[in-house]
Design a protein around this motif. Sequence first.
Motif, PDB file in Angstrom:
ATOM      1  N   ILE A 373      -8.667   2.139   4.550  1.00 11.45           N
ATOM      2  CA  ILE A 373      -8.220   0.955   3.809  1.00 11.45           C
ATOM      3  C   ILE A 373      -7.491   1.358   2.536  1.00 11.45           C
ATOM      4  CG2 ILE A 373      -9.033  -1.020   2.455  1.00 11.45           C
ATOM      5  CD1 ILE A 373     -11.223  -1.412   4.546  1.00 11.45           C
ATOM      6  N   TYR A 374      -8.080   2.292   1.796  1.00 13.06           N
ATOM      7  CA  TYR A 374      -7.447   2.704   0.548  1.00 13.06           C
ATOM      8  C   TYR A 374      -6.124   3.422   0.801  1.00 13.06           C
ATOM      9  CZ  TYR A 374     -11.571   1.349  -2.116  1.00 13.06           C
ATOM     10  OH  TYR A 374     -12.571   0.636  -2.710  1.00 13.06           O
ATOM     11  N   GLY A 375      -6.049   4.156   1.893  1.00  4.08           N
ATOM     12  CA  GLY A 375      -4.777   4.787   2.243  1.00  4.08           C
ATOM     13  C   GLY A 375      -3.705   3.753   2.531  1.00  4.08           C
ATOM     14  N   SER A 376      -4.076   2.674   3.222  1.00  3.14           N
ATOM     15  CA  SER A 376      -3.128   1.598   3.513  1.00  3.14           C
ATOM     16  C   SER A 376      -2.651   0.926   2.222  1.00  3.14           C
ATOM     17  CB  SER A 376      -3.772   0.556   4.428  1.00  3.14           C
ATOM     18  OG  SER A 376      -4.113   1.117   5.678  1.00  3.14           O
ATOM     19  N   MET A 377      -3.576   0.708   1.295  1.00  3.23           N
ATOM     20  CA  MET A 377      -3.207   0.079   0.029  1.00  3.23           C
ATOM     21  C   MET A 377      -2.276   0.980  -0.778  1.00  3.23           C
ATOM     22  SD  MET A 377      -6.740  -1.798  -1.197  1.00  3.23           S
ATOM     23  CE  MET A 377      -5.892  -2.644  -2.550  1.00  3.23           C
ATOM     24  N   ASP A 378      -2.574   2.270  -0.790  1.00  2.00           N
ATOM     25  CA  ASP A 378      -1.696   3.199  -1.520  1.00  2.00           C
ATOM     26  C   ASP A 378      -0.305   3.235  -0.895  1.00  2.00           C
ATOM     27  OD1 ASP A 378      -3.631   3.858  -3.379  1.00  2.00           O
ATOM     28  OD2 ASP A 378      -4.378   5.573  -2.227  1.00  2.00           O
ATOM     29  N   ASP A 379      -0.252   3.245   0.453  1.00  2.00           N
ATOM     30  CA  ASP A 379       1.052   3.248   1.130  1.00  2.00           C
ATOM     31  C   ASP A 379       1.842   1.990   0.804  1.00  2.00           C
ATOM     32  OD1 ASP A 379       0.412   5.655   2.267  1.00  2.00           O
ATOM     33  OD2 ASP A 379      -0.192   4.818   4.204  1.00  2.00           O
ATOM     34  N   ARG A 380       1.144   0.889   0.584  1.00  2.00           N
ATOM     35  CA  ARG A 380       1.806  -0.379   0.262  1.00  2.00           C
ATOM     36  C   ARG A 380       2.211  -0.446  -1.212  1.00  2.00           C
ATOM     37  NH1 ARG A 380       3.213  -5.358   3.146  1.00  2.00           N
ATOM     38  NH2 ARG A 380       4.083  -6.576   1.435  1.00  2.00           N
ATOM     39  N   GLY A 381       1.710   0.475  -2.012  1.00  2.00           N
ATOM     40  CA  GLY A 381       2.017   0.455  -3.444  1.00  2.00           C
ATOM     41  C   GLY A 381       1.119  -0.466  -4.240  1.00  2.00           C
ATOM     42  N   ILE A 382      -0.033  -0.832  -3.670  1.00  2.00           N
ATOM     43  CA  ILE A 382      -1.004  -1.691  -4.360  1.00  2.00           C
ATOM     44  C   ILE A 382      -2.264  -0.867  -4.563  1.00  2.00           C
ATOM     45  CG2 ILE A 382      -2.302  -3.851  -4.301  1.00  2.00           C
ATOM     46  CD1 ILE A 382      -0.206  -4.905  -2.320  1.00  2.00           C
ATOM     47  N   ALA A 383      -2.379  -0.225  -5.698  1.00  2.00           N
ATOM     48  CA  ALA A 383      -3.522   0.646  -5.949  1.00  2.00           C
ATOM     49  C   ALA A 383      -4.788  -0.181  -6.093  1.00  2.00           C
ATOM     50  CB  ALA A 383      -3.285   1.474  -7.207  1.00  2.00           C
ATOM     51  N   PRO A 384      -5.893   0.221  -5.477  1.00  2.00           N
ATOM     52  CA  PRO A 384      -7.158  -0.504  -5.636  1.00  2.00           C
ATOM     53  C   PRO A 384      -7.539  -0.610  -7.113  1.00  2.00           C
ATOM     54  CG  PRO A 384      -7.334   1.164  -3.923  1.00  2.00           C
ATOM     55  CD  PRO A 384      -6.038   1.402  -4.605  1.00  2.00           C
ATOM     56  N   GLY A 385      -7.938  -1.799  -7.526  1.00  2.00           N
ATOM     57  CA  GLY A 385      -8.344  -2.006  -8.905  1.00  2.00           C
ATOM     58  C   GLY A 385      -7.203  -2.135  -9.897  1.00  2.00           C
ATOM     59  N   SER A 386      -5.950  -2.050  -9.425  1.00  2.00           N
ATOM     60  CA  SER A 386      -4.802  -2.196 -10.323  1.00  2.00           C
ATOM     61  C   SER A 386      -4.595  -3.653 -10.693  1.00  2.00           C
ATOM     62  CB  SER A 386      -3.544  -1.647  -9.645  1.00  2.00           C
ATOM     63  OG  SER A 386      -3.223  -2.440  -8.501  1.00  2.00           O
ATOM     64  N   VAL A 387      -3.693  -3.891 -11.647  1.00  2.00           N
ATOM     65  CA  VAL A 387      -3.388  -5.276 -12.032  1.00  2.00           C
ATOM     66  C   VAL A 387      -2.918  -6.075 -10.822  1.00  2.00           C
ATOM     67  CG1 VAL A 387      -1.864  -6.724 -13.425  1.00  2.00           C
ATOM     68  CG2 VAL A 387      -2.862  -4.661 -14.424  1.00  2.00           C
ATOM     69  N   ALA A 388      -2.062  -5.472  -9.987  1.00  2.00           N
ATOM     70  CA  ALA A 388      -1.584  -6.178  -8.799  1.00  2.00           C
ATOM     71  C   ALA A 388      -2.729  -6.511  -7.864  1.00  2.00           C
ATOM     72  CB  ALA A 388      -0.541  -5.328  -8.080  1.00  2.00           C
ATOM     73  N   ALA A 389      -3.647  -5.560  -7.651  1.00  2.00           N
ATOM     74  CA  ALA A 389      -4.797  -5.818  -6.760  1.00  2.00           C
ATOM     75  C   ALA A 389      -5.702  -6.893  -7.332  1.00  2.00           C
ATOM     76  CB  ALA A 389      -5.568  -4.517  -6.534  1.00  2.00           C
ATOM     77  N   LEU A 390      -5.955  -6.845  -8.625  1.00  2.79           N
ATOM     78  CA  LEU A 390      -6.824  -7.850  -9.239  1.00  2.79           C
ATOM     79  C   LEU A 390      -6.215  -9.247  -9.132  1.00  2.79           C
ATOM     80  CD1 LEU A 390      -7.934  -5.882 -12.414  1.00  2.79           C
ATOM     81  CD2 LEU A 390      -9.300  -6.381 -10.393  1.00  2.79           C
ATOM     82  N   ARG A 391      -4.892  -9.328  -9.177  1.00  2.00           N
ATOM     83  CA  ARG A 391      -4.241 -10.634  -9.031  1.00  2.00           C
ATOM     84  C   ARG A 391      -4.273 -11.089  -7.582  1.00  2.00           C
ATOM     85  NH1 ARG A 391       1.594 -10.738 -11.629  1.00  2.00           N
ATOM     86  NH2 ARG A 391       1.401 -12.822 -10.740  1.00  2.00           N
ATOM     87  N   LEU A 392      -3.982 -10.212  -6.650  1.00  2.00           N
ATOM     88  CA  LEU A 392      -3.922 -10.596  -5.240  1.00  2.00           C
ATOM     89  C   LEU A 392      -5.288 -10.957  -4.681  1.00  2.00           C
ATOM     90  CD1 LEU A 392      -1.433  -7.914  -3.893  1.00  2.00           C
ATOM     91  CD2 LEU A 392      -1.033 -10.387  -3.938  1.00  2.00           C
ATOM     92  N   PHE A 393      -6.329 -10.276  -5.160  1.00  2.00           N
ATOM     93  CA  PHE A 393      -7.666 -10.494  -4.607  1.00  2.00           C
ATOM     94  C   PHE A 393      -8.532 -11.245  -5.605  1.00  2.00           C
ATOM     95  CE2 PHE A 393      -5.777  -6.797  -2.585  1.00  2.00           C
ATOM     96  CZ  PHE A 393      -5.882  -7.152  -1.247  1.00  2.00           C
ATOM     97  N   ALA A 394      -7.961 -12.308  -6.164  1.00  2.00           N
ATOM     98  CA  ALA A 394      -8.679 -13.183  -7.090  1.00  2.00           C
ATOM     99  C   ALA A 394      -8.764 -14.579  -6.488  1.00  2.00           C
ATOM    100  CB  ALA A 394      -7.966 -13.232  -8.433  1.00  2.00           C
TER     101      ALA A 394
END
Length: 394
Positions: A373-394
Amino acid sequence: MSELQIGVLILGGGVIALVFGFNMFQEWRFRKRTQQAFARPQDDVLLNVPKNNVRDGVRTDRMEPVLVDTALDEMVEEDEPFEPALPPLAMTAKPAAEPRLEPADDVPVVDEEDEDELAMDSADHQALVVAMLDPSLDFIAEVVFHEPHELAAMPRFNVGKRTQLIGRTERGMWKVAEALPGTRYKQINISMQMVDRSGSVSEQELAAFCQQVSRFAEDHNAAVNFPQRQQKLVAARELDRFCADVDVLIGINIVPQASIEGARLRSFAEAAGLQLEPDGAFHYLADSGNTLYSLVAADQMPFTFHTLLDKSFPALTLLFDVPRVAGGVEVFDRAVHFARQLAQEFDAQLVDDNRRVLSDVGLARIRDQLLHIYGSMDDRGIAPGSVAALRLFA
């Protein structure tokens, strides 16, 4: 009481009132300068977002370790038990304190308005403001005024997604837009987030947003530019599908032989570095304030200082919100380690939602899935726990 004593009392009262009033003035002046330099108070994307939810607000998907077959269980007994290494957590570093500059005698005094502009003029500050609106996450409308324009009030948009506004002042500085006397804008950029845990924006929601922005521009005699709607809608739906694939909440249940006393639980959790938050759960926090993992009652009863004093809990659940956690697998290893400590302290077993005992192999398999899962997120450019991730998964 003599006239002299009365006079001294009146004089003393006047001095106290003068000092109090001066302190209030200084506090007001400091607050005003801080708000102008760093924008109006608003929800912090890193802190004020719902935790431990899943997409659509009602989905209860949790990645649960599955009991392996007998052969695998026997293999585990023969081999060394799965004990993940526990490297130090990668916490967010605290910003270094800014150097204090003392004014020289020959330096001209800068007035308050110029100081505010200087605070906003740094390249880092400008980059942070502009980065608040992300074209990969937001639909961004640009409202351009024919002449620098002072806003009497900020517009409000009746939409179901998060909106943000930044403005470019007549001096060319970007800041979070707010209605301040004397502040005139050349341009206002208005964004609406297109994807969150409730799903992607609909065509009707996007049309309503554009109508409201157009009405605001018309009311202020301004021109407005929109991105291509269909392209943004297609991109939003594709992003939402990706988010649904990686939006996983792991739950590890801790079931003791006898109910756990609340006071003893609180003492153990706090000694392990967790703290009770207003949502009724114990949270282990990074330096950034973001939750790494949390501990709740299995029956969803919120922990409070009152219930922890006089109640016992038959079971607990440790939650790990996969896409929202920076540090990824290393933090999961720590969460599992803490769950095992709980089990040892309270004579409990780690089980899944079907009350089947979790094996080391099952936990190891979950760890492998997390790596994917984390590899998929990194490939997408959405780092786990990043500002983008916190916005998308809120």
